[in-house]
Enzyme design. Sequence first.
Site, PDB file in Angstrom:
ATOM      1  N   ASP A  41       0.834  -1.207   0.000  1.00  0.00           N
ATOM      2  CA  ASP A  41       0.000   0.000   0.000  1.00  0.00           C
ATOM      3  C   ASP A  41       0.870   1.260   0.000  1.00  0.00           C
ATOM      4  OD1 ASP A  41       0.868  -0.141   2.596  1.00  0.00           O
ATOM      5  OD2 ASP A  41      -1.113  -0.054   3.529  1.00  0.00           O
ATOM      6  N   SER A  42       2.193   1.061  -0.050  1.00  0.00           N
ATOM      7  CA  SER A  42       3.105   2.194  -0.288  1.00  0.00           C
ATOM      8  C   SER A  42       2.758   2.864  -1.616  1.00  0.00           C
ATOM      9  CB  SER A  42       4.560   1.715  -0.300  1.00  0.00           C
ATOM     10  OG  SER A  42       4.716   0.627  -1.190  1.00  0.00           O
ATOM     11  N   ASP A  80      -1.041  -6.198   0.176  1.00  0.00           N
ATOM     12  CA  ASP A  80      -1.329  -5.521   1.448  1.00  0.00           C
ATOM     13  C   ASP A  80      -2.821  -5.325   1.630  1.00  0.00           C
ATOM     14  OD1 ASP A  80       0.952  -5.032   2.914  1.00  0.00           O
ATOM     15  OD2 ASP A  80       1.406  -3.126   1.927  1.00  0.00           O
ATOM     16  N   LYS A 109      -1.039  -9.362   3.412  1.00  0.00           N
ATOM     17  CA  LYS A 109      -0.187  -8.877   4.513  1.00  0.00           C
ATOM     18  C   LYS A 109      -0.983  -7.895   5.367  1.00  0.00           C
ATOM     19  CE  LYS A 109       3.544  -6.055   3.791  1.00  0.00           C
ATOM     20  NZ  LYS A 109       3.192  -4.803   4.490  1.00  0.00           N
ATOM     21  N   GLU A 111      -0.731  -5.368   9.004  1.00  0.00           N
ATOM     22  CA  GLU A 111       0.204  -4.703   9.911  1.00  0.00           C
ATOM     23  C   GLU A 111      -0.223  -4.893  11.368  1.00  0.00           C
ATOM     24  OE1 GLU A 111       0.832  -0.593   8.891  1.00  0.00           O
ATOM     25  OE2 GLU A 111       1.354  -1.069   6.819  1.00  0.00           O
ATOM     26  N   GLU A 176      10.018  -3.745   9.847  1.00  0.00           N
ATOM     27  CA  GLU A 176      10.313  -2.425   9.278  1.00  0.00           C
ATOM     28  C   GLU A 176      10.958  -1.517  10.326  1.00  0.00           C
ATOM     29  OE1 GLU A 176       7.273  -0.746   6.818  1.00  0.00           O
ATOM     30  OE2 GLU A 176       8.353   1.136   6.581  1.00  0.00           O
TER      31      GLU A 176
HETATM   32  O1  KIV Z   1       3.647  -1.017   1.489  1.00  0.00           O
HETATM   33  C1  KIV Z   1       4.756  -1.534   1.269  1.00  0.00           C
HETATM   34  O2  KIV Z   1       5.332  -1.401   0.179  1.00  0.00           O
HETATM   35  C2  KIV Z   1       5.347  -2.337   2.334  1.00  0.00           C
HETATM   36  C3  KIV Z   1       6.790  -2.723   2.235  1.00  0.00           C
HETATM   37  C4  KIV Z   1       7.682  -1.615   1.980  1.00  0.00           C
HETATM   38  C5  KIV Z   1       7.218  -3.585   3.329  1.00  0.00           C
HETATM   39  O3  KIV Z   1       4.672  -2.667   3.259  1.00  0.00           O
END
Ligand code: KIV
Length: 257
Positions: A41-42, A80, A109, A111, A176
């Site tokens: 989600d970056s 994510d 994934k 958090e 992280e």
């Molecule tokens: O959102 C993302 O890209 C991430 C990674 C950088 C670990 O969670």
Amino acid sequence: MKKFKKILAKKNRSKIICLTAYSKNIAEEVDKYADIVLVGDSLGSVLYNYSSTRKVTLTEMINHSKSVRLGIKKSLMVVDMPYKTYDTNFSALKNAKKIIKETKCDAVKLEGGKKIIKQVKFLIKNKIPVMGHLGLLPQFAKGKFKSKGKTSREIKQLISDALFLQREGVFAIVLECVKSSVAKQITQSLNIPTIGIGSSIFCDGQVLVTDDLLGLNQTKIKFVKRFLNLKKHINIGLKKFSSEVKLKKYPSKKYSY
Ligand code: KIV
């Protein structure tokens, strides 16, 4: 199952490579080098200039993931789960099922540690493979990004969260911005792999945002090493196109019908 076993088998043997992708063309290249392709989600900050990953929607994650899926042949694909999509067991399962059904990814994934352990347990019980994420949690971070594992309270919390996640069956954990010594301790305490981002060489694998390492996204985060200045190469191509058009060299006969 084979892909998960392969990743697990790398622990204490060889490093695991994890890279982000948000679209097919990048995914195709990343797939050649990665064990895990993460649709992170970056993408909210990298592609949409959002001030936080909290603004990323489920629809955005699904649309980008569908494109990424087209570029992956061999790697494990993880997506994510966006902020607020796994608040309860019910919402976590409903949204994870939607992500997997629409994107054909292999895992999701989430958090957090103990605070979301019920949802993690519920997903895994319902056969949804889960990757954990501890340390700095961008979906829950307030203000400036800070490293984690500096106080004995934080260290205890991180270790217990990692053990909780492992016990419930996550197949790997992203760490992280975790202090090197703590990342080392967590990695040595677990049977599953840790994937570090800004968390030292001691992790079982490393992940970076592909746009950052290629120099497409100009960021000044401490752990980001720019391995290529792709912007420079893009500019060379664009400049050539622009100049040939202006000089009426392009399109020549060869490129015309
Ligand atoms: O959102 C993302 O890209 C991430 C990674 C950088 C670990 O969670």
